[in-house]
Motif scaffolding. Structure first.
Motif, PDB file in Angstrom:
ATOM      1  N   HIS A 195     -40.385 120.106  86.209  1.00 36.37           N
ATOM      2  CA  HIS A 195     -39.081 120.574  85.736  1.00 36.37           C
ATOM      3  C   HIS A 195     -38.157 120.952  86.892  1.00 36.37           C
ATOM      4  CE1 HIS A 195     -41.166 121.700  81.691  1.00 36.37           C
ATOM      5  NE2 HIS A 195     -40.996 120.406  81.839  1.00 36.37           N
TER       6      HIS A 195
ATOM      7  N   GLU B 136     -40.797 118.317  92.339  1.00 35.27           N
ATOM      8  CA  GLU B 136     -40.770 116.855  92.388  1.00 35.27           C
ATOM      9  C   GLU B 136     -40.764 116.363  93.836  1.00 35.27           C
ATOM     10  OE1 GLU B 136     -37.839 114.952  89.993  1.00 35.27           O
ATOM     11  OE2 GLU B 136     -38.513 112.968  90.649  1.00 35.27           O
TER      12      GLU B 136
ATOM     13  N   GLU C  60     -46.344 114.603  86.201  1.00 35.91           N
ATOM     14  CA  GLU C  60     -45.625 113.475  85.582  1.00 35.91           C
ATOM     15  C   GLU C  60     -44.186 113.815  85.225  1.00 35.91           C
ATOM     16  OE1 GLU C  60     -47.960 112.017  82.318  1.00 35.91           O
ATOM     17  OE2 GLU C  60     -49.650 111.539  83.642  1.00 35.91           O
ATOM     18  N   ASN C  61     -43.967 115.115  84.974  1.00 35.23           N
ATOM     19  CA  ASN C  61     -42.632 115.488  84.537  1.00 35.23           C
ATOM     20  C   ASN C  61     -42.268 116.888  85.041  1.00 35.23           C
ATOM     21  OD1 ASN C  61     -40.268 115.598  83.085  1.00 35.23           O
ATOM     22  ND2 ASN C  61     -41.279 116.343  81.209  1.00 35.23           N
TER      23      ASN C  61
ATOM     24  N   ARG D 215     -50.814 117.724  84.070  1.00 42.74           N
ATOM     25  CA  ARG D 215     -50.160 116.457  83.753  1.00 42.74           C
ATOM     26  C   ARG D 215     -48.628 116.618  83.757  1.00 42.74           C
ATOM     27  NH1 ARG D 215     -51.348 112.083  79.196  1.00 42.74           N
ATOM     28  NH2 ARG D 215     -53.349 112.076  80.237  1.00 42.74           N
ATOM     29  N   GLN D 216     -48.148 117.704  83.177  1.00 38.87           N
ATOM     30  CA  GLN D 216     -46.693 117.929  83.147  1.00 38.87           C
ATOM     31  C   GLN D 216     -46.142 118.101  84.570  1.00 38.87           C
ATOM     32  OE1 GLN D 216     -45.187 121.754  83.031  1.00 38.87           O
ATOM     33  NE2 GLN D 216     -43.577 120.568  84.012  1.00 38.87           N
TER      34      GLN D 216
END
Ligand SMILES: Nc1ncnc2c1ncn2[C@@H]1O[C@H](COP(=O)(O)OP(=O)(O)OP(=O)(O)O)[C@@H](O)[C@H]1O
Length: 253
Positions: free
Chosen positions: A240, A245, A237-238, A233-234
């Motif tokens: 680093h 990304e 969704e997020n 999930r990290q």
């Protein structure tokens, strides 16, 4: 990570001849969870997954440094036996590859080679493994038909059942759905979700949606480096890292 770490990869480097395919990879793999390896073509996903059961031993000119600890023991150490290792760490490939034998024999073969001769015990193993691989209902009346008469998706579930027959702890899957249609793919994904109750699953996938659906942890690789590792999930969704990304948003691939 609160889970038991079943495989601990530490500073792993791998070369094919002069070409370095893995660079200083450090990665924990949790037991009874699904870890996905993602990244663009050629980034080293298959190379890494093949290190876990020493399949790269079979490639001439392949050199490895660093450690892969399985229950704390180095799998490349002088006492480690690759045959034992491949029992505990089974593998399912991209293309279903059943033996050209009956459905029953595909599963009974491994246990028989390892000493189980009793027919009743073998029947039980075949039944249990087919059930665990969500194939029993579809084949229970045709166990002695050729495995080649099954559909691609059924053959892949048979290959998973065959892997389970020798009591592994870890199941490696190298793009197990890439030759399958969406319905067969969805069955394998449901199966992966069941398997993690009992097994550790490590899956290489090109499909980001598949990684996000089936895995608990995701490792993103790029040109032989492990760029980012974390809870799925990290990562989705997020992330680093900018590279992660860019990859998961489809800016390259
Ligand atoms: N047997 C081999 N001999 C020499 N080079 C190899 C061998 N296998 C892989 N490579 C090289 O190692 C690098 C990593 O390949 P690998 O197959 O691990 O990538 P991958 O991320 O799994 O790619 P894909 O997603 O296309 O399957 C690539 O540059 C590849 O050409």
């Amino acid at each position: 990570m609160n889970e038991e770490i079943i495989i601990d990869v530490q500073n792993l480097n791998l070369w094919y001849g002069e070409t370095q395919a893995l660079r200083n990879v450090t990665l924990p793999i949790a037991n009874r969870k699904v870890t996905a390896l993602i990244g663009p073509s050629g980034c080293g996903k298959s190379t890494l997954i093949r290190c876990f059961n020493r399949m790269n031993d079979l490639v001439s000119d392949c050199r490895v440094t660093g450690d892969i600890l399985y229950h704390g023991q180095n799998i490349n150490g002088p006492d480690a036996d690759p045959v034992d290792l491949r029992i505990k760490i089974g593998m399912v490939f991209q293309k279903p590859n059943p033996f050209p034998k009956s459905i029953y024999e595909n599963i009974a073969y491994g246990p028989r080679v390892h000493g189980t001769r009793n027919k009743k015990q073998l029947d039980e193993i075949v039944h249990n493994c087919l059930r665990k691989a969500a194939l029993w209902e579809e084949v229970k009346d045709r166990l002695h038909d050729s495995a080649m008469s099954l559909s691609g998706g059924q053959q892949q579930r048979l290959c998973i059942a065959r892997t389970l027959a020798v009591n592994p702890e870890i199941i490696l899957m190298d793009e197990p759905c890439s030759a399958l249609d969406p319905i067969a793919t969805s069955k394998i994904e449901d199966l992966i979700d069941d398997l993690k109750r009992e097994y550790c699953v490590i899956i290489v996938t090109h499909s980001m949606s598949q990684a996000s659906r089936v895995s608990d942890y995701t490792a993103f690789m790029y040109l032989g480096d492990l760029i980012e590792f974390g809870e799925t999930r990290q990562i989705f969704e997020n992330p680093h890292k900018e590279l992660t990304e860019n990859y998961i948003t489809g800016r390259f691939g």
